[in-house]
Write an enzyme that holds these catalytic residues in place. Structure first.
Site, short mmCIF file in Angstrom:
data_model
loop_
_atom_site.label_atom_id
_atom_site.label_comp_id
_atom_site.label_asym_id
_atom_site.label_seq_id
_atom_site.Cartn_x
_atom_site.Cartn_y
_atom_site.Cartn_z
N ARG A 160 0.82 -1.23 0.00
CA ARG A 160 0.00 0.00 0.00
C ARG A 160 0.85 1.27 0.00
O ARG A 160 0.39 2.32 -0.43
CB ARG A 160 -0.92 0.02 1.21
CG ARG A 160 -2.04 -1.01 1.10
CD ARG A 160 -3.28 -0.54 1.81
NE ARG A 160 -4.28 -1.58 1.86
CZ ARG A 160 -5.27 -1.61 2.73
NH1 ARG A 160 -5.39 -0.65 3.64
NH2 ARG A 160 -6.15 -2.57 2.71
N ASP A 177 -13.23 12.17 11.71
CA ASP A 177 -12.37 11.09 11.24
C ASP A 177 -10.95 11.63 11.09
O ASP A 177 -10.75 12.85 10.98
CB ASP A 177 -12.86 10.53 9.89
CG ASP A 177 -12.41 9.10 9.67
OD1 ASP A 177 -13.21 8.18 9.91
OD2 ASP A 177 -11.23 8.89 9.30
C1 LIG Z 1 -14.24 0.93 9.47
S1 LIG Z 1 -14.51 2.66 9.59
C2 LIG Z 1 -15.94 2.68 10.65
C3 LIG Z 1 -16.98 3.65 10.18
C4 LIG Z 1 -18.28 3.65 11.01
N1 LIG Z 1 -18.00 4.02 12.38
C5 LIG Z 1 -19.00 2.34 10.91
O1 LIG Z 1 -18.99 1.57 11.87
O2 LIG Z 1 -19.60 2.05 9.88
C6 LIG Z 1 -13.20 3.18 10.72
C7 LIG Z 1 -12.85 4.66 10.59
O3 LIG Z 1 -12.09 5.05 11.75
C8 LIG Z 1 -11.15 6.02 11.35
N2 LIG Z 1 -10.08 6.12 12.35
C9 LIG Z 1 -9.14 5.20 12.66
N3 LIG Z 1 -8.32 5.67 13.61
C10 LIG Z 1 -8.75 6.92 13.91
C11 LIG Z 1 -8.31 7.93 14.82
N4 LIG Z 1 -7.24 7.75 15.61
N5 LIG Z 1 -8.98 9.09 14.86
C12 LIG Z 1 -10.07 9.29 14.06
N6 LIG Z 1 -10.53 8.39 13.19
C13 LIG Z 1 -9.88 7.21 13.12
C14 LIG Z 1 -10.68 5.51 9.99
O4 LIG Z 1 -10.10 6.54 9.21
C15 LIG Z 1 -11.97 4.96 9.39
O5 LIG Z 1 -12.61 5.91 8.57
#
Ligand SMILES: C[S@@+](CC[C@H](N)C(=O)[O-])C[C@H]1O[C@@H](n2cnc3c(N)ncnc32)[C@H](O)[C@@H]1O
Length: 286
Positions: A41, A150
């Site tokens: 990636r 996010d």
């Molecule tokens: C799999 S998605 C989940 C989206 C939604 N909450 C759901 O359950 O459908 C996880 C998201 O968490 C965000 N994320 C991961 N680590 C993070 C952090 N430290 N601060 C903010 N966002 C974070 C990622 O960028 C990603 O968009």
């Protein structure tokens, strides 16, 4: 990356340094098994930056003035942003059937409801919450705010735009799609009445100084975010959530997630269709 594109080799030693950098920045933890995923990636990113080794990339991240911005770019390339409307519907049913009526009773004098979608990805979770709140009809003349955040700026651009293709609707009943979306040539657009309830902002959930800017909220949805974190970062984030929730406020995690071995500060509440966590109410004096 496409088959045949060059791969810049990532050694285990350098992988572990990168992994620790990512982990202390945002909580996400990659086990050694993820080496090839990270290598493939990030190769394209290194080529884009004109770097030909991961040693140079690590140095860039640590010591270049643009290193912090690059950390965000890197995390963007490595995170999973999978989401869709009405995800984990049984939990949302509990939100509508139990949590919202309770908050309506409890906050009647304030008439203000704050919900935080922490790790909202492209915004489907925040908009779903807004649609469910609206559909209860309980909060029509209230000040309702849903804040989605996010770490990825790219997904937030999509969230603010509010236009979605078919895969976002894999769990949406047709009548809800018809009620809350308008068909446009680019896809289905969230109606303005719902968009007006939602705000999106860039935030790293582990950034202690900036997380206080969220203020105090009544409900936190943090679903499918901490599954990628190590235990220490999960515990840390849970304590930050505790501070952001009002007394009696709810914490809703993804269906595979729990606070077991992470925190004892929350109480487990048995609702009709789900178990959720709540910051205890301050005990009243005699
Ligand atoms: C799999 S998605 C989940 C989206 C939604 N909450 C759901 O359950 O459908 C996880 C998201 O968490 C965000 N994320 C991961 N680590 C993070 C952090 N430290 N601060 C903010 N966002 C974070 C990622 O960028 C990603 O968009």
């Amino acid at each position: 990356m496409r088959i045949g594109d060059p791969i810049i080799e990532l050694s285990l030693k350098r992988f572990r340094l990168l992994r620790d950098l990512i982990n202390s920045f945002c909580g996400i933890y990659f086990s050694d098994d993820s080496l090839f995923l990270v290598e493939s990636r990030l190769t394209e990113r290194l080529l884009f930056l004109g770097l030909d080794s991961f040693d140079d990339y690590y140095h860039y991240l640590r010591y270049n003035p643009k290193g912090e911005t690059e950390l965000e770019e890197m995390v963007d390339l490595l995170t999973t942003n999978e989401t869709y409307f009405y995800r984990e519907e049984y939990q949302l049913r509990a939100f509508t059937a139990d949590i919202l009526p309770e908050l309506h009773r409890r906050l009647e004098s304030r008439r203000r409801l704050m919900v935080w979608s922490a790790g909202c990805a492209t915004g489907e979770e925040a908009y779903t919450v807004a649609m469910m709140i609206k559909d209860t009809g309980l909060f029509d003349d209230w000040d309702v705010r849903i804040f989605g955040c996010d770490i990825s700026r790219q997904v937030l651009t999509h969230a603010r735009r509010g236009i979605y293709g078919p895969s976002a609707f894999r769990c949406t009943r047709p009548e809800l799609q018809a009620r809350h979306f308008t068909k446009t040539p680019q896809g289905y657009k969230v109606k303005d009445s719902i968009r007006a309830m939602c705000h999106f902002g860039h935030l790293n959930l582990l950034d202690e100084e900036r997380i206080v800017l969220v203020g105090h909220v009544d409900v936190i949805f943090c679903r499918n975010v901490m599954i990628y974190f190590d235990k220490k970062s999960k515990s840390h984030l849970i304590s930050l959530f505790y501070d952001r929730l009002r007394d009696g406020g709810f914490l809703l995690l993804g269906h595979t997630e729990s606070l077991i071995n992470l925190s004892t500060a929350f109480e487990l509440v048995h609702l009709s269709e789900d178990l959720v966590y709540r910051r205890p109410e301050v005990p009243h004096g005699p």
